[in-house]
Design an enzyme around this catalytic site. Sequence first.
Site, mmCIF file in Angstrom:
data_model
loop_
_atom_site.group_PDB
_atom_site.id
_atom_site.type_symbol
_atom_site.label_atom_id
_atom_site.label_comp_id
_atom_site.label_asym_id
_atom_site.label_seq_id
_atom_site.Cartn_x
_atom_site.Cartn_y
_atom_site.Cartn_z
ATOM 1 N N GLY A 14 9.089 3.888 -1.086
ATOM 2 C CA GLY A 14 7.630 3.727 -1.008
ATOM 3 C C GLY A 14 7.040 4.542 0.125
ATOM 4 O O GLY A 14 6.169 4.074 0.857
ATOM 5 N N ALA A 15 7.511 5.808 0.247
ATOM 6 C CA ALA A 15 7.103 6.643 1.392
ATOM 7 C C ALA A 15 5.950 7.566 1.038
ATOM 8 O O ALA A 15 5.597 8.436 1.830
ATOM 9 C CB ALA A 15 8.303 7.460 1.876
ATOM 10 N N ASN A 16 5.375 7.385 -0.146
ATOM 11 C CA ASN A 16 4.256 8.254 -0.527
ATOM 12 C C ASN A 16 2.937 7.819 0.096
ATOM 13 O O ASN A 16 1.979 8.583 0.127
ATOM 14 C CB ASN A 16 4.118 8.313 -2.067
ATOM 15 N N GLY A 18 0.907 4.451 2.827
ATOM 16 C CA GLY A 18 1.021 3.232 3.621
ATOM 17 C C GLY A 18 2.055 3.314 4.744
ATOM 18 O O GLY A 18 2.296 4.367 5.333
ATOM 19 N N ILE A 19 2.688 2.169 4.992
ATOM 20 C CA ILE A 19 3.640 2.046 6.105
ATOM 21 C C ILE A 19 4.849 2.958 5.888
ATOM 22 O O ILE A 19 5.390 3.541 6.826
ATOM 23 C CB ILE A 19 4.094 0.569 6.233
ATOM 24 N N GLY A 20 5.259 3.106 4.633
ATOM 25 C CA GLY A 20 6.431 3.938 4.312
ATOM 26 C C GLY A 20 6.197 5.390 4.684
ATOM 27 O O GLY A 20 7.085 6.048 5.237
ATOM 28 N N SER A 143 8.301 -9.931 5.500
ATOM 29 C CA SER A 143 6.984 -10.364 5.967
ATOM 30 C C SER A 143 7.128 -11.767 6.534
ATOM 31 O O SER A 143 7.952 -12.553 6.047
ATOM 32 C CB SER A 143 6.006 -10.397 4.788
ATOM 33 N N TYR A 165 5.200 -13.458 -4.121
ATOM 34 C CA TYR A 165 5.384 -12.447 -3.070
ATOM 35 C C TYR A 165 6.222 -13.039 -1.933
ATOM 36 O O TYR A 165 7.189 -12.431 -1.467
ATOM 37 C CB TYR A 165 4.005 -12.000 -2.559
#
Length: 280
Positions: A14-16, A18-20, A143, A165
């Site tokens: 998920g590095a595309n 946000g935090i990633g 989280s 979640y």
Amino acid sequence: MREEQLSTIAIITGANRGIGKATALAFAQRGMVVILACRNMESAERARSEIIAQTHNKNVHALHLDLASRESVELFVREFQARFDHLNILVNNAGISTMARTFTLDGYESHIGTNFIGPALLTTLLLPYFQPHADNRVVNVVSNIYRIGLFRLERMNMYRWFKAYAVSKYLLLLFTLELADRLSGRGIAVNAVHPGIVKTSIMYTGKWFDIIIKIILSPFFIDVAEGAATSVYAATAEEVKNVSGQYFSDSKARRVPRLYNRPKERAIVWDIVQKIIDEI
Ligand SMILES: NC(=O)c1ccc[n+]([C@@H]2O[C@H](COP(=O)([O-])OP(=O)(O)OC[C@H]3O[C@@H](n4cnc5c(N)ncnc54)[C@H](OP(=O)(O)O)[C@@H]3O)[C@@H](O)[C@H]2O)c1
């Protein structure tokens, strides 16, 4: 000798955005070989170009990975194996939070499938690529919400939105703690992190009350660079090089209360993952 044989190689899911993406940027700034593991390749390629432009580190690669699909996880590992000869850091960052009640192609409720099953499977399949006697680290982004994630096994696929979640993050935390114990002495540190409350799209629901989140709450959220800081700390800080089985928040180890760290639940989680691995 392949160039990357000498380098620190890091995968961030998920590095595309946000935090990633902020985590990947920080790794690229440190001169690592960085692999952006993403399901949206158009946005992954954009992120790759931006990171290269900002850091002048050309060793940033985008590989396709959809954590909601077992087949995609297996294909990703095969592609990784074909192109790279070792791994040092795996950051299981990607995650979803959605009000929609959906299921993955493999039949899991989407939070469970994407936030727990996918990362657990990916981690297990990548373990052989960590080098013996190197500084190896797995960082699982969970989280603080895990505290409302106590679950009943038979209801695993029935929870909804926030509860689903929370359960998915609690399952990933339990997997982290169990894996850390099982890998003890094998030179792979496995830890979980809470990134803080971060200004990203995961905070929004697509419903009317987003406006309240945006206007009233979002000024208190931290930015993505701050949100990435604890992942970067767990993945790179010298003082936690051999520290495993911890839960970090604000770059500090926090105690997981005994209620959330019981052998029974850890065994359930381990069995779920092993059954899938056995099927492969
Ligand atoms: N933001 C916060 O306050 C907060 C708080 C606690 C924990 N976290 C955790 O931090 C992590 C990063 O979240 P974020 O805030 O940066 O959210 P975000 O901006 O929504 O980013 C989520 C990332 O996960 C990726 N992703 C989602 N489903 C995927 C799948 N099936 N396969 C591969 N990648 C997938 C997304 O890719 P696409 O672009 O393809 O959708 C995106 O890159 C998540 O695990 C989240 O649960 C966030």
